[in-house]
Structure formats: C-alpha cells, structure tokens
Motif scaffolding. Structure first.
Motif, short mmCIF file in Angstrom:
data_model
loop_
_atom_site.label_atom_id
_atom_site.label_comp_id
_atom_site.label_asym_id
_atom_site.label_seq_id
_atom_site.Cartn_x
_atom_site.Cartn_y
_atom_site.Cartn_z
N GLU A 27 0.96 -1.32 0.02
CA GLU A 27 -0.06 -0.03 0.03
C GLU A 27 0.86 1.20 0.08
O GLU A 27 1.47 1.35 1.06
CB GLU A 27 -0.91 0.02 1.14
N GLU A 28 0.82 1.98 -1.14
CA GLU A 28 1.59 3.12 -1.34
C GLU A 28 0.98 3.88 -2.18
O GLU A 28 0.12 3.75 -3.14
CB GLU A 28 2.90 2.74 -2.07
N GLU A 29 0.57 5.41 -1.66
CA GLU A 29 0.02 6.38 -2.49
C GLU A 29 -1.39 5.85 -2.54
O GLU A 29 -1.95 6.21 -3.65
CB GLU A 29 0.84 6.88 -3.51
N GLY A 30 -1.92 5.25 -1.80
CA GLY A 30 -3.52 4.88 -1.99
C GLY A 30 -3.62 3.55 -2.67
O GLY A 30 -4.56 3.19 -3.04
N SER A 45 -9.16 -2.32 0.50
CA SER A 45 -7.92 -2.14 0.17
C SER A 45 -7.04 -3.39 0.07
O SER A 45 -5.73 -2.97 0.11
CB SER A 45 -7.35 -0.93 0.91
N ASN A 87 -5.62 8.03 -12.36
CA ASN A 87 -5.77 8.20 -10.79
C ASN A 87 -4.51 8.68 -10.08
O ASN A 87 -3.78 7.72 -9.94
CB ASN A 87 -6.16 6.88 -10.32
N GLY A 131 -2.09 9.77 -6.92
CA GLY A 131 -1.97 9.39 -5.64
C GLY A 131 -1.97 10.06 -4.56
O GLY A 131 -2.41 11.48 -4.84
N SER A 132 -1.90 9.69 -3.46
CA SER A 132 -2.18 10.65 -2.17
C SER A 132 -1.05 12.01 -2.03
O SER A 132 -1.52 12.67 -1.68
CB SER A 132 -1.95 9.89 -0.97
N SER A 133 0.09 11.76 -2.90
CA SER A 133 0.84 12.78 -2.95
C SER A 133 0.64 13.81 -4.05
O SER A 133 1.35 14.90 -3.83
CB SER A 133 2.28 12.18 -3.22
N GLU A 191 -3.71 19.05 -3.22
CA GLU A 191 -5.14 18.66 -3.12
C GLU A 191 -6.06 19.01 -4.12
O GLU A 191 -6.99 18.09 -3.90
CB GLU A 191 -5.43 19.70 -1.54
N ARG A 193 -6.43 15.76 -6.81
CA ARG A 193 -6.51 14.43 -6.54
C ARG A 193 -7.70 13.47 -6.99
O ARG A 193 -8.01 12.37 -6.74
CB ARG A 193 -6.62 14.40 -4.97
N GLU A 194 -8.49 14.29 -7.72
CA GLU A 194 -9.62 13.56 -8.46
C GLU A 194 -9.11 12.72 -9.72
O GLU A 194 -8.32 13.39 -10.33
CB GLU A 194 -10.77 14.63 -8.71
#
Length: 633
Positions: free
Chosen positions: A432-435, A482, A603, A605-607, A610, A613-614
């Motif tokens: 699990e990395e960056e979602g 997940s 898609n 990632g979490s990085s 803001e 991120r969609e």
C-alpha cells in the motif's frame, strides 16, 4: 479476403500436417504442430480471426492496439497514453487478465506478471496476429479464459524476399524496418528489425496539469526490435527450428503533477529451439525448449510544491525470467479420428523493487489430451488438462467443441469448457503506497466456465456470422478493504457479436458490432474497463490495378474506471496505397475528423496537490497525417 471468408477457409482445413497451406491466406513451406494449433481449434468449433501482413501495413505508424481495435470484432484494445504504452484489453467482455498472449507460441503471461506489456513490440516485425475467442484452457493453460492472441513474427513464406520500409507522421514520429528471408538448400532463414521514435502528444488538458509537472507534457517513446528464425529441413519427416528475438525500448511515463522526468527502460529476450519428427504415417512429435526474460528499469524524478527536486526511483528494477519445455504428439487415425497429446513444464521467477518482492522460482507442470473424432459430418473435440502449480495446488479442466456443416450455405460451431487464472504479482505482493492496494500471497486461482455458439452463413457475395458467448468466473480476485481477496461473488458475462461482409469486383466491405454485459454478482453495473458496445467498418476500393483506397471507422462504447467515465467515441481513418513495380507508397489520415476523446482514466496518488486528487481522463490520439514508403526486392 474478408475476415468471414478467412474463417470459412480455415474451417475447411484438413488435419494439421508438416506442410500446411491455406490457399492465398498464408503460404508456409513447413509448419510445426504448435504453429497449427490455432487453425486446428478453429476447425473444431472455435471462432478465429487472423490479421494478415497486408492489413498491418495499412496502419502506418499505428501500434498493435490500433490494429487489434479496428480489425478484431469483440476485442477492446486502447493504449492508455498513445502508441507503445500499456493498454486496456477486453475480449468478449472479459477483463484484461482473462486473455492469454503469445508471441510465436511463447507465453507472455505468467503467474507473476499477468499484465501484458506489448509496448516494446513494433507491428512492422509481425507476419500475422491470430485471435482465438472463447476459453482455451485445455490447449494453452492458465489465463486463456476469454481467448488467446498469438503474435507471429515475420518468417520465410516459400520464396526469397527483402523489404525496407520508412515512415513518418505529423506528431512527429519516425518508423523504419527491414525484413530479409532466404532459403539456402534445406535451410530457411528470416531476419527482421524495426525502429520507432516519437515525441508523442499531450495526454491531458492544460487545466488538468499542475505546475509541478514537467514542461514537456508530450509522451514520447523509442522502440527497437531485432530477431531471426532458422529452420533446417533435415528430410521430409524432420526439421529443426531456432528463434531468437531482442526488444529494447525507452518509454516515457508521465504524470500530470509532481513528476518532471520519468521513464521505463525495457529489454526483452526470447529464444526457442524446437524439433519436429514424423515418426510414421500416424504419429508426429514436436519437442520445444524456450527462454523468455523481461527486464524493466524505472526512473522517476519528482518536484514538490516547494520546488524541491526528489529522486524517487533510480533504475528501480522489475522483471521476470520464464523458461521451460513443451512436448506435443499428434496421432492421425484411419477412420476420421485423431488425438493431440501435450506436456508442459514451465518455471519462472520475478523480482520487483517497486513492490518490494523477490519470488521463489515457481513451477507449473501440465498434461493435456484432446480427442478429435468426426461424427455425422461434424468435427468434434473433447479435451482434458491437468495442471499442478507450486504454491497454488492443482487444476483439472475440460472442454467440448464442434463444427458442423449443415449445407452449402450455413455451418454451425460451438464450444464449452472450463479454465483457470493464477494470481498476478500485483495481487500477491503489492504494497500500500500512495493509496494503492495491498497484495495477499495466499490467494487461490480463479476458475471459469465459458460457452460460445456461432454460425457462418454464405450467400452469393455476402457472409454473415453471428456469435453468442457466455462466461462466469468464480473465486474472483477482487478488492476488499484495500486488499486483494478471493471474493464470494462471481463475474458473469454474456453477449453477441455480428460480422457482415460483402465484396464486388473492385471493392470490399466488412462491418462488425458486439455487445457484452459483464457484471459482478449482485451488481447491475458493468465492471471497470469493459465497454458494452464495440463496432467497426472497413471499406476498400480498388479503382485501378495499382491503387487502393481505404475508409476505416470504429466505435468504442462508454466504460468506467475509478468512478470516472471514458470511451464513447467514433474514429474515422482514411488511407491510400499505391504500388509501382517494387515500390509501395501509403498515405493515412488518422482520426480524420480530429475528434477529442477520452481513452483512459488516470488516478492520482495521495502525494498529488490537494486540488488535483480526483481522477482525470486521458486524451486519445489527435489527427495526424502519415506517409510510409516500402521497397521490395
């Protein structure tokens, strides 16, 4: 020759022999048992489409995905970021992992890397592409749940040939290739090579690209291929074949945020040695050894919102090594019956520094048999396959198929059988990395049941081919909390394909349409990355002996990924080919109407920043004009 007529020609083939020719479809002086497998299965109730060399040449700068999307009914193939990139695939409504891919009969899927990486293979080294639809687990083993796609590289066709080609387009891109084949006494030699380069095009709209991404947002590539085949005909009953191929590529891997430089450098090596011997008039034996190594080095340099430069990956390695032995034996009886026996031993290992795993060497050993009687003008096939997989238990699969000529106008074909798919490296080991999703090393194989029922109707200059298909997959590997899990539900798929073809003295027209419903149990939503509707049309005009004109169109229906819609687009391509003595000139206008369309979904990632991120859609190939020249001598 239209696709439907090609299917009819194949359906009328006799049993495989050392020297098998299919009229004008393909001329091969010697053919091994393995090379005849797809033709055999077509005669025994399975639907087969063959994309020929002359059709491939029409596509100019296109890649394998472009060719398959236009010319194979029921197959969805769309590069995620233009030519020579990873792609979405769906055959008769399947997931991409349900298709087995081969190159010259050598498996590209294995347990650790079920995802297909065809982004380093230039179509200019391909002789033909064979697409078998429906489950093929008896003959081919794991992953052949929805069908098999065999890419056959160029080879000796019964006479000496040399050709040199060069092409370009307005993106800009450059493509060049060379093919040489000769017979020196009892030795047939073929050499082929190709090189492709492009600056690419911008994948995302300006509004979707964050300032931290690279200034160069056009995805480019460099792809080189080199290979050769040598076949030594020892006598009328024995021949030895050696194949060697090397593929090398540098493929940009862009993101719309945070990444200023990223690429995959890939190298692939394939080698096979096989020996075929007709032991007596009834028995034929083929022995084959193969080796396949696939190595990729990933580089990525990021920039954060503070302007700091960070090296995320520096030649991070991922790849696999796959090798094994195969034996085939064919028995031809005297009373309309025959047998095919086979044994395979496959060993492979993988390593991935990104997912942080090194696998043990794993082994799959298989035995299979197919009985082929002819009963009441019907060619039948009954098969069994037993496979033992280290770390995943064993699997027993079966199949029944047949082809029946009802009269001179109509013939029917049908097949039903079971299959299985082994978990991939991502499903087993991903972290699990960056979602991302976490793997489960205890996953069980998926199991499937499938059926196809078709007809081929020929009336004067018209051919019509409807095909019904159904498939269900149990022990489904999906995502729960997940994490990859074997889910309690199943995926059920059903649909129809319809092919229509006709021709006149100076023209030929083919069209196809397919519908596929593919849903998880308890859901009324189509599964991700699978469009319900596909359609294509192809009109060829030949006003003179030397000039051909082409009009090609295809439709890709809407599909969903990450709850984001893509697809739902028509594309129109125009082309012309002029032959003058040894010279051939091709002109093609790709995406002639310059439609702006969404070919995939990205898609973040979490990085990601803001506001970015969609999921966003990735644009397809813009309009471009292509010119290609070929000299044959």
């Amino acid at each position: 020759m239209s696709r439907t007529r090609l299917l009819l020609a194949i359906a009328l083939l006799p049993m495989a022999t050392p020297a098998l020719a299919v009229d004008e479809v393909m001329v091969v002086t010697h053919r091994t048992l393995e090379e005849s497998l797809t033709l055999d299965q077509a005669r025994l109730g399975n639907s087969l489409v063959i994309v020929e060399r002359e059709q491939i040449e029409r596509f100019g700068q296109g890649d394998i995905n472009d060719i398959l999307a236009q010319l194979v009914p029921g197959l969805f193939a769309a590069g995620k970021g233009g030519r020579f990139d990873g792609a979405y695939y769906s055959l008769q409504g399947s997931r991409k992992q349900d298709i087995l891919w081969l190159i010259d009969g050598n498996r590209l899927n294995n347990r650790l890397y079920g995802g297909i990486y065809l982004d380093s293979l230039n179509p200019n080294i391909i002789e033909r592409i064979e697409v078998l639809k429906g489950g093929q687990g008896i003959i081919y083993g794991s992953d052949a749940i929805a069908g098999v796609i065999n890419i056959v590289t160029r080879n000796y066709q019964g006479e000496s040939e040399t050709s040199v080609g060069i092409g370009t387009d307005t993106l800009p891109s450059v493509n060049t290739d060379l093919f040489l084949s000769r017979a020196y006494g009892d030795v047939e030699v073929s050499l082929f090579g190709a090189y492709a380069w492009s600056e690419g095009y911008q994948l995302w709209r300006d509004s979707d690209i964050h300032w931290t991404a690279a200034d160069d947002v056009e995805r480019g590539y460099r792809v080189a291929n080199l290979g050769g085949k040598v076949r030594w005909v020892l006598d009328d009953d024995r021949y030895l074949t050696l194949l060697a191929q090397w593929n090398d590529s540098d493929l940009e891997r862009l993101r719309p945020y945070g990444t200023i430089d990223s690429n995959n450098e890939r190298e692939e090596k394939i080698a096979t040695l096989d020996y075929q011997h007709r032991l007596n008039p009834k028995w034929m034996l083929q022995l084959k050894a193969y080796y396949h190594a696939w190595d990729s080095y990933y580089n990525r340099i990021d920039q954060n919102e503070s302007g700091q430069i960070i090296v995320m990956d520096d030649n991070s390695y991922w790849g696999f090594e796959d090798y094994g032995l195969k034996a085939l034996m064919h028995w031809d009886g005297e009373s309309d019956q025959s047998w095919l026996f086979g044994a395979e031993l496959q060993r492979y290992r993988g390593e991935d520094e990104v997912m942080d795993f090194v696998s043990e060497t794993e082994t799959v050993s298989s035995l299979f048999a197919q009985y082929r009687p002819r009963v009441l003008d019907t060619d039948l096939a009954l098969g069994l396959r037993y496979s033992n997989i280290t770390g995943a238990g064993d699997s027993l699969n079966w199949s029944v198929g047949g082809d029946h000529e009802y009269n001179d106008v109509i013939r029917f074909n049908a097949s039903i059988g079971s299959g299985f798919r082994l978990p991939t490296a991502e499903e087993l080991y991903s972290v699990e990395e960056e979602g991302g999703i976490t793997g489960d090393p205890n996953l069980k194989p998926e199991h499937s049941l499938n059926a196809n029922l078709g007809a081929l109707m020929t009336l004067s200059d018209w051919t019509l081919e409807p095909l019904l298909f159904w498939r269900q997959v149990d022990d489904l590997i999906g995502i729960e909390d997940s994490t990859f899990r074997n889910l309690e539900g199943r995926v059920e798929t059903y649909g129809i394909e319809v092919l229509l073809g006709t021709s006149g003295e100076h023209w030929q027209f083919n069209m196809a349409s397919s519908y596929a419903s593919s849903q998880e149990e308890g859901s009324d939503e189509q599964i991700d990355q699978v469009p319900q509707w596909l359609a294509s049309a192809d009109l060829t005009l030949q006003p003179t002996e030397f000039l051909q004109l082409f009009i090609q169109g295809h439709y890709t229906g809407e599909f969903t990924q990450y709850d984001t819609k893509a697809g739902d687009y028509w594309l129109l391509h125009l082309g012309a080919q002029y032959r003058l003595a040894r010279h051939q000139f091709n002109l093609r206008l790709e995406n002639a109407l310059d439609n702006e369309y969404d070919v995939s979904v990205f898609n973040p990632g979490s990085s990601a920043p803001e506001a970015h991120r969609e999921p966003i859609t990735t644009r397809g190939m813009p309009r471009n004009l292509q010119f290609n020249y070929r000299y044959q001598f």
